[in-house]
Design an enzyme around this catalytic site. Structure first.
Site, PDB file in Angstrom:
ATOM      1  N   CYS A 150       0.831  -1.208   0.000  1.00 50.64           N
ATOM      2  CA  CYS A 150       0.000   0.000   0.000  1.00 50.64           C
ATOM      3  C   CYS A 150       0.868   1.263   0.000  1.00 50.64           C
ATOM      4  O   CYS A 150       0.743   2.119  -0.887  1.00 50.64           O
ATOM      5  CB  CYS A 150      -0.975  -0.021   1.163  1.00 50.64           C
ATOM      6  SG  CYS A 150      -0.274  -0.537   2.741  1.00 50.64           S
TER       7      CYS A 150
HETATM    8  N1  LIG Z   1      -4.325  -4.541   5.062  1.00 51.17           N
HETATM    9  C1  LIG Z   1      -3.813  -3.823   4.066  1.00 51.17           C
HETATM   10  O1  LIG Z   1      -4.130  -2.637   3.904  1.00 51.17           O
HETATM   11  C2  LIG Z   1      -2.870  -4.452   3.099  1.00 51.17           C
HETATM   12  C3  LIG Z   1      -2.472  -3.699   1.981  1.00 51.17           C
HETATM   13  C4  LIG Z   1      -1.567  -4.266   1.061  1.00 51.17           C
HETATM   14  C5  LIG Z   1      -1.097  -5.544   1.273  1.00 51.17           C
HETATM   15  N2  LIG Z   1      -1.478  -6.241   2.370  1.00 51.17           N
HETATM   16  C6  LIG Z   1      -0.936  -7.594   2.538  1.00 51.17           C
HETATM   17  O2  LIG Z   1      -1.961  -8.527   2.222  1.00 51.17           O
HETATM   18  C7  LIG Z   1      -1.822  -9.685   3.042  1.00 51.17           C
HETATM   19  C8  LIG Z   1      -3.119  -9.917   3.800  1.00 51.17           C
HETATM   20  O3  LIG Z   1      -3.370  -8.779   4.601  1.00 51.17           O
HETATM   21  P1  LIG Z   1      -4.666  -8.611   5.516  1.00 51.17           P
HETATM   22  O4  LIG Z   1      -4.596  -7.264   6.093  1.00 51.17           O
HETATM   23  O5  LIG Z   1      -5.878  -9.021   4.755  1.00 51.17           O
HETATM   24  O6  LIG Z   1      -4.317  -9.735   6.646  1.00 51.17           O
HETATM   25  P2  LIG Z   1      -5.189 -10.319   7.767  1.00 51.17           P
HETATM   26  O7  LIG Z   1      -6.392  -9.427   7.958  1.00 51.17           O
HETATM   27  O8  LIG Z   1      -4.283 -10.563   8.912  1.00 51.17           O
HETATM   28  O9  LIG Z   1      -5.672 -11.755   7.158  1.00 51.17           O
HETATM   29  C9  LIG Z   1      -4.812 -12.796   6.903  1.00 51.17           C
HETATM   30  C10 LIG Z   1      -5.582 -14.008   6.288  1.00 51.17           C
HETATM   31  O10 LIG Z   1      -4.637 -15.044   5.994  1.00 51.17           O
HETATM   32  C11 LIG Z   1      -5.071 -16.304   6.538  1.00 51.17           C
HETATM   33  N3  LIG Z   1      -3.863 -17.014   6.970  1.00 51.17           N
HETATM   34  C12 LIG Z   1      -3.001 -16.651   7.962  1.00 51.17           C
HETATM   35  N4  LIG Z   1      -1.978 -17.539   8.042  1.00 51.17           N
HETATM   36  C13 LIG Z   1      -2.202 -18.463   7.064  1.00 51.17           C
HETATM   37  C14 LIG Z   1      -1.500 -19.638   6.650  1.00 51.17           C
HETATM   38  N5  LIG Z   1      -0.353 -20.025   7.250  1.00 51.17           N
HETATM   39  N6  LIG Z   1      -2.010 -20.364   5.624  1.00 51.17           N
HETATM   40  C15 LIG Z   1      -3.164 -19.989   5.012  1.00 51.17           C
HETATM   41  N7  LIG Z   1      -3.879 -18.886   5.372  1.00 51.17           N
HETATM   42  C16 LIG Z   1      -3.401 -18.138   6.382  1.00 51.17           C
HETATM   43  C17 LIG Z   1      -6.005 -15.925   7.683  1.00 51.17           C
HETATM   44  O11 LIG Z   1      -7.027 -16.899   7.839  1.00 51.17           O
HETATM   45  P3  LIG Z   1      -6.840 -18.245   8.703  1.00 51.17           P
HETATM   46  O12 LIG Z   1      -5.777 -17.959   9.738  1.00 51.17           O
HETATM   47  O13 LIG Z   1      -8.185 -18.520   9.283  1.00 51.17           O
HETATM   48  O14 LIG Z   1      -6.425 -19.303   7.701  1.00 51.17           O
HETATM   49  C18 LIG Z   1      -6.645 -14.612   7.178  1.00 51.17           C
HETATM   50  O15 LIG Z   1      -7.799 -14.899   6.404  1.00 51.17           O
HETATM   51  C19 LIG Z   1      -0.621  -9.427   3.989  1.00 51.17           C
HETATM   52  O16 LIG Z   1       0.521 -10.029   3.450  1.00 51.17           O
HETATM   53  C20 LIG Z   1      -0.499  -7.914   3.960  1.00 51.17           C
HETATM   54  O17 LIG Z   1       0.820  -7.482   4.212  1.00 51.17           O
HETATM   55  C21 LIG Z   1      -2.351  -5.734   3.279  1.00 51.17           C
END
Ligand SMILES: NC(=O)c1ccc[n+]([C@@H]2O[C@H](COP(=O)([O-])OP(=O)(O)OC[C@H]3O[C@@H](n4cnc5c(N)ncnc54)[C@H](OP(=O)(O)O)[C@@H]3O)[C@@H](O)[C@H]2O)c1
Length: 344
Positions: A150
């Site tokens: 982001c």
């Molecule tokens: N939030 C933002 O604004 C943003 C912007 C750009 C990029 N990102 C990137 O996008 C990614 C996701 O971000 P988010 O904010 O959506 O994260 P989040 O809210 O923490 O969600 C993470 C998801 O991943 C799953 N997960 C966690 N560990 C896992 C594993 N070992 N195997 C399979 N599934 C797993 C979790 O579900 P379960 O644990 O139930 O499987 C959950 O659904 C991150 O890498 C982040 O850096 C985020």
């Protein structure tokens, strides 16, 4: 219909993918994973999706099921796509990774910033950095796309025109950036509590944030040589939004920067160069896949101030991921992404 799988569907970028894909005319979500919520229907967890996905439920990640999809998005913490991407690519499925796993070209640099060895260095050569404004042609041919972070999206889009034109002193670039709290994801942490983050603002990661090498890599490619960058992220009491205030010294004061920016982004559907003198607000991009930019040169000096705003969950993550999918599959680039931002 393009068959879509999502790994990590319970997080903020996962549910944002569901929201955007619900209105996509040529894509259908077939599989969505969560290890902790397997079996639960997505609209039980997210009532905003009621009526859009009447039967879709979370399931545990499984390569065979995901491999039946045309494309799989990873909306997971770093390290997860490392483990699964090769197996999925072997089934012929395309991979669009929202995490940082394939954003840095150098495996050693990735290991240094993420504190663990890179899990799939053999794939780095083919991973395409999914910033369409720079890599559209490569995205069309890709199997594996690394969606930019982001902060890196807001900072790079703001600085690229200046660097590509060779107009900035690249030794001392400054990216002073503010993010809403959803940037940290949905996982519980004390710093994201309402009573910790509300009515307050603070910098973090001044010594070195993981997005620094990613921004530097993009700016280096634009400039054609190494750049010096100070990047200071801040946490602000809003839910969505990134506001990047970018500073650079110009080497030629005679250039019309407004015209330069307007020309650079004239054919970009998701970059809006605002009229001279504008101050873009994060709320003007909330929910929309847009980066709005304004260029200033206060008191006609040699310091340029560029203001760049995005929604961290849309142009900063899931919207940009869908934009990449559209380019990859030869669809209209704005399919599912044409709606205006929410305001107020
Ligand atoms: N939030 C933002 O604004 C943003 C912007 C750009 C990029 N990102 C990137 O996008 C990614 C996701 O971000 P988010 O904010 O959506 O994260 P989040 O809210 O923490 O969600 C993470 C998801 O991943 C799953 N997960 C966690 N560990 C896992 C594993 N070992 N195997 C399979 N599934 C797993 C979790 O579900 P379960 O644990 O139930 O499987 C959950 O659904 C991150 O890498 C982040 O850096 C985020």
């Amino acid at each position: 219909m393009i068959k879509v799988g999502i790994v990590g569907g319970t997080g903020y970028t996962g549910v944002e993918l569901l929201r955007l894909l619900a209105q996509h005319p040529q894509a259908q979500v077939e599989v969505i994973t969560s290890r902790s919520e397997a079996g639960m229907r997505v609209d039980e967890m997210y009532p905003n999706l009621r009526g859009h996905y009447p039967t879709l439920a979370f399931s545990v990640p499984d390569v065979a099921t995901l491999g039946a999809c045309d494309v799989v998005f990873f909306a997971t913490p770093h390290g997860v796509a490392h483990a699964l991407a090769a197996d999925l690519l072997a089934t012929g499925t395309k991979v669009i990774d929202l995490s940082a796993d394939f954003r840095l070209a150098d495996a050693d640099e990735w290991a240094k910033w993420y504190g663990q060895p890179h899990g799939a260095p053999e794939l780095l050569g083919e991973a395409v950095y999914g910033l369409p404004e720079v890599n559209r042609d490569a995205i069309k041919q890709a199997r594996l796309i690394a969606v930019p972070g982001c902060y890196p999206t807001a900072a790079q889009l703001g600085l690229l025109p200046l660097l590509e034109a060779g107009l900035a002193d690249t030794d001392r670039l400054i990216a002073d950036c503010k993010s809403g709290v959803s940037g940290a994801g949905r996982g519980a942490s004390v710093g994201s509590l309402f009573s910790e983050a509300g009515e307050s603002m603070k910098a973090y990661g001044v010594k070195g944030h993981r997005h620094l090498p990613e921004i530097r890599q993009g700016l280096r490619r634009a400039a054609g040589h190494e750049v010096g960058l100070t990047f200071v992220p801040h946490l602000t009491p809003m839910i969505r939004g990134i506001h990047a205030t970018l500073y650079a010294t110009v080497v030629d004061r005679s250039v019309d920067l407004q015209a330069l920016y307007e020309k650079r982004y004239a054919n970009e559907p998701f970059v809006d160069v605002m009229p001279a003198g504008s101050h873009p607000e994060t709320r003007s991009v909330r929910g929309a896949n847009v980066c709005r930019i304004a260029v200033h040169r206060p008191q006609d000096g040699d310091l340029v101030v560029i203001l760049s705003v995005i929604d961290n969950l849309v142009k900063g993550a899931s919207g940009q991921a869908v934009q990449n999918m559209n380019i990859l599959f030869g669809l209209e680039e704005n399919a599912g992404l044409a709606h205006a931002a929410m305001l107020p």
